[in-house]
Motif scaffolding. Structure first.
Motif, PDB file in Angstrom:
ATOM      1  N   HIS A 112       4.267   7.300  -9.998  1.00  0.00           N
ATOM      2  CA  HIS A 112       5.180   7.100  -8.868  1.00  0.00           C
ATOM      3  C   HIS A 112       6.631   7.345  -9.293  1.00  0.00           C
ATOM      4  N   GLN A 120       0.816  -1.208   0.000  1.00  0.00           N
ATOM      5  CA  GLN A 120       0.000   0.000   0.000  1.00  0.00           C
ATOM      6  C   GLN A 120       0.852   1.262   0.000  1.00  0.00           C
ATOM      7  N   HIS A 121       0.257   2.335  -0.527  1.00  0.00           N
ATOM      8  CA  HIS A 121       0.871   3.659  -0.609  1.00  0.00           C
ATOM      9  C   HIS A 121       0.029   4.628   0.207  1.00  0.00           C
ATOM     10  N   THR A 125      -1.654   7.949   0.647  1.00  0.00           N
ATOM     11  CA  THR A 125      -2.062   9.046  -0.229  1.00  0.00           C
ATOM     12  C   THR A 125      -2.285  10.342   0.541  1.00  0.00           C
ATOM     13  N   VAL A 166      -1.768  -0.724  -3.869  1.00  0.00           N
ATOM     14  CA  VAL A 166      -1.159  -0.433  -5.162  1.00  0.00           C
ATOM     15  C   VAL A 166      -1.449  -1.592  -6.098  1.00  0.00           C
ATOM     16  N   PHE A 208      -4.002   4.807   3.587  1.00  0.00           N
ATOM     17  CA  PHE A 208      -3.215   3.981   2.677  1.00  0.00           C
ATOM     18  C   PHE A 208      -4.149   3.322   1.676  1.00  0.00           C
ATOM     19  N   TYR A 249       5.039   3.968   2.324  1.00  0.00           N
ATOM     20  CA  TYR A 249       4.438   2.740   1.815  1.00  0.00           C
ATOM     21  C   TYR A 249       4.382   1.753   2.970  1.00  0.00           C
ATOM     22  N   GLU A 271       8.226   8.583  -0.239  1.00  0.00           N
ATOM     23  CA  GLU A 271       6.858   8.646   0.261  1.00  0.00           C
ATOM     24  C   GLU A 271       6.567   7.403   1.085  1.00  0.00           C
TER      25      GLU A 271
END
Length: 141
Positions: free
Chosen positions: A80, A12-13, A15, A23, A20, A89, A87
């Protein structure tokens, strides 16, 4: 111990702070691959003419994620690559506690593949920056 089924692992990222998102649709997630430098501490006085070493810096390594790829839906994957600053994750492991590894990273690789006899896929590579934090999902949210 019989082992843990890897099904359900998520990449997951973050945002927005505290939010999260997964992805893409991952099929394989590996890393971070931690490694430590071995610094040569050998001198003319090293016992029995054997090299000596001490631990140096830890390289937090990379995370590799293979995903199902849909070029019409996944422009955000390529976006990305344009980000220069690390960032947040995280990986959520499929344990009863939902163990997590949270880390900052930059995307360093994006490689789509279109075999004639299989699904479209892409391999994503992220370089981890700093120390990954081991936690539990409930503690983070």
């Amino acid at each position: 111990m019989a082992g843990i089924n890897g099904f359900g692992t998520a990449f997951q990222h973050q945002t927005t702070p505290g939010t999260f998102v997964t992805v893409a649709e991952s099929t394989s997630i590996s890393g971070p691959g931690l490694s430590k430098e071995a610094l040569d501490a050998t001198s003319h006085q090293s016992p029995d003419a054997h090299m000596e070493f001490v631990g140096g810096l830890i390289d937090p390594g990379e995370v590799s994620v293979d995903v199902r790829y849909d070029p019409s839906l996944h422009d955000d994957l390529i976006a990305h690559m344009a980000v220069d600053q690390p960032e947040p994750y995280r990986i959520i492991w499929p344990t009863a506690e939902q163990t997590t590894w949270t880390f900052d990273a930059i995307m360093t690789g994006f490689e789509p593949e279109g075999p004639y006899d299989d699904l479209l896929t892409a391999s994503l590579t992220f370089k981890v920056s700093g120390k990954p934090v081991l936690g539990v999902l409930d503690d983070e949210e």
